[in-house]
Design a protein around this motif. Structure first.
Motif: not given
Length: 83
Positions: A1-10, A39-42, A46-54
């Motif tokens: 699991m990437s850092l951005s997903l962990v931050l978003a879930c957290g 907003v920075p997490i979003l 988006i940067y790591q996983h693309g617009p659909w994940a965002g």
């Protein structure tokens, strides 16, 4: 699991926990802080996983923080004169 997903879930867990606490000012200061943090997490997501994940994260965030979104929509309608 990437850092951005962990931050978003957290962030989503944090928002739900903050929403459970009682507040005399209807959670507005907490909402502003959570939006500023989300907003920075979003953007990172988006940067790591693309617009659909965002978009999925944005929809989840908007469902939790719905009153700022409702007031933003009302303000935009007033500004463009749709009432």
């Amino acid at each position: 699991m990437s850092l951005s997903l962990v931050l978003a879930c957290g962030w989503l867990v944090l928002v739900n926990v903050v929403g459970m606490f009682p507040s005399k000012r209807n959670h507005w200061p907490q909402a502003y802080a959570l939006i500023a943090l989300g907003v920075p997490i979003l953007i990172y997501l988006i940067y790591q996983h693309g617009p659909w994940a965002g978009l999925i994260f944005l929809a989840a965030a908007m469902s939790v923080l719905r009153w700022p979104v409702i007031y933003l929509g009302r303000w935009v309608k007033r500004k463009i004169g749709c009432e």
